[in-house]
Every structure is written in C-alpha cells, then in structure tokens.
Design an enzyme around this catalytic site. Structure first.
Site, PDB file in Angstrom:
ATOM      1  N   ASP A 108       0.845  -1.198   0.000  1.00 33.33           N
ATOM      2  CA  ASP A 108       0.000   0.000   0.000  1.00 33.33           C
ATOM      3  C   ASP A 108       0.880   1.248   0.000  1.00 33.33           C
ATOM      4  O   ASP A 108       0.450   2.334   0.372  1.00 33.33           O
ATOM      5  CB  ASP A 108      -0.915  -0.017   1.237  1.00 33.33           C
ATOM      6  CG  ASP A 108      -2.057   0.980   1.129  1.00 33.33           C
ATOM      7  OD1 ASP A 108      -2.595   1.161   0.017  1.00 33.33           O
ATOM      8  OD2 ASP A 108      -2.413   1.590   2.149  1.00 33.33           O
ATOM      9  N   LYS A 148      -0.870  -1.009  -4.689  1.00 31.84           N
ATOM     10  CA  LYS A 148      -1.576   0.237  -4.964  1.00 31.84           C
ATOM     11  C   LYS A 148      -0.873   1.011  -6.066  1.00 31.84           C
ATOM     12  O   LYS A 148       0.354   1.048  -6.127  1.00 31.84           O
ATOM     13  CB  LYS A 148      -1.641   1.108  -3.705  1.00 31.84           C
ATOM     14  CG  LYS A 148      -2.359   2.441  -3.943  1.00 31.84           C
ATOM     15  CD  LYS A 148      -2.716   3.133  -2.654  1.00 31.84           C
ATOM     16  CE  LYS A 148      -1.527   3.725  -1.940  1.00 31.84           C
ATOM     17  NZ  LYS A 148      -1.945   4.429  -0.707  1.00 31.84           N
TER      18      LYS A 148
END
Length: 198
Positions: A108, A148
């Site tokens: 992330d 991400k």
C-alpha cells in the site's frame, strides 16, 4: 495518516475500531472481494507503516506476518517488522530467510505527493514496479500480490507487466478510497513465476 484528510467518518471509524489508519478498510474490502489471504499464509507487507494493514493481516492468517517500511513501525503483537528499503537487492533473500515460504505480498506504499498529478502518478507506478520485482523474487508458485497505484497514462503498462506473472489480474477501486482519488489496486492471484521478466 488519516488525520491529514480530516476526521471524516472512515477516520473516526478506524479510531473507534482500534486501527491505526483508515487504510485498514481498503484491505478489508479487497479481502472480502478477492480472498487474497488464506488462513495459513505467510504475508509480506511493503510500505507497511503505520501498520493498519498489518493489523488486518494478523487477523486473517495464522501464518507469519512481516511488515517492511523505511520508517519504524510501532510494535504489534504477532507481527514482525523490519526497517528497510524495498529497493535493497539483498532484501528478498533476507525475507525468505525470515519467513521461508512467502504466500502473499501486498504493498500500500505511496509516494510523497507533490501535487503535480502526472509526476505523482509516475512515481506511484515506479513504486508498483519495484514491489512487483520484489514479489517475483519471493513468492511461491500460486501466491498472491496486491499493489496500490494511481490511474494515469503509465498505469496500463504496470498492469500488463503484472499480467506476465499471474494467472488472474484485476484492477479494483476500493469502496473505501476517498471520492475523487486516483488510487487503484492491482489484485494478482496465482503467481506463475518470474520467467517473463525482461
């Protein structure tokens, strides 16, 4: 993390439920939809600070959970952490030495946003490529990968590179992402190996 966006409902909910940031709900959303982490998986979390994804991962698996970040991650029970740069060429071997088998790699990680959309998007894709390279060096066959990125002109190139290594690849915008955000997650399942790396 959440406070820079103001104390909106997701931030307040995260605090109420004991998570370190609102990002926890993004992983919960991804897990509900794609079943990325199984109950005996060993998981590596890149760009893991402050640790909200680690909190979710610890609740999903009885396997080992390792968080890696450039910044120290406050301790979490049942979670190993490491201060390291995911660009470090020695990192994959260190991780395999710690975990043995690696079933899942998630990232992330996000670049420090400059406010220049095209630059920020390019940096996010670059981070995604670094995470993919790492995943290809540590994942066992059949493993899963989540990263991400930001939508933009370079995104499809990253998506295509992920497709070289996994049987199932989807782009997914989490329901927990902020309205107007360009962030998108690549969810890749069933690692087939790094043989197509150029």
């Amino acid at each position: 993390m959440g406070s820079q966006w103001g104390k909106d409902s997701a931030y307040l909910r995260a605090m109420k439920e004991g998570y370190r940031s609102r990002a926890a709900f993004k992983l919960k959303d991804l897990q509900d939809r794609y079943r990325i982490i199984r109950d005996d998986d060993n998981v590596v979390d890149l760009g893991a600070a402050p640790g909200s994804w680690l909190q979710v991962e610890r609740g999903l698996t009885n396997g080992k959970v390792l968080g890696i970040d450039l910044n120290p991650i406050p301790p979490l029970e049942g979670v190993e952490t490491m201060v390291a740069d995911m660009c470090d060429p020695e990192l994959p071997e260190k991780v395999k030495g710690m975990l043995g088998i690696v079933n899942v790699v998630v990232s992330d990680a996000s670049p420090k946003l400059s406010g220049h959309k095209s630059y920020d998007q390019a940096r996010a894709v670059e981070l995604g490529e670094i995470a993919l390279e790492f995943a290809c060096k540590v994942l066992k066959p059949g493993g899963n990968f989540v990263v991400k990125s930001f939508q933009g002109q370079d995104f499809t190139g990253l998506l295509d590179r992920v497709k070289d290594h996994f049987l199932s690849v989807k782009a997914y915008r989490s329901r927990s992402s902020r309205k107007g955000s360009a962030e998108v997650y690549i969810v890749a399942k069933y690692f087939v190996g790094a043989g197509n790396e150029t």
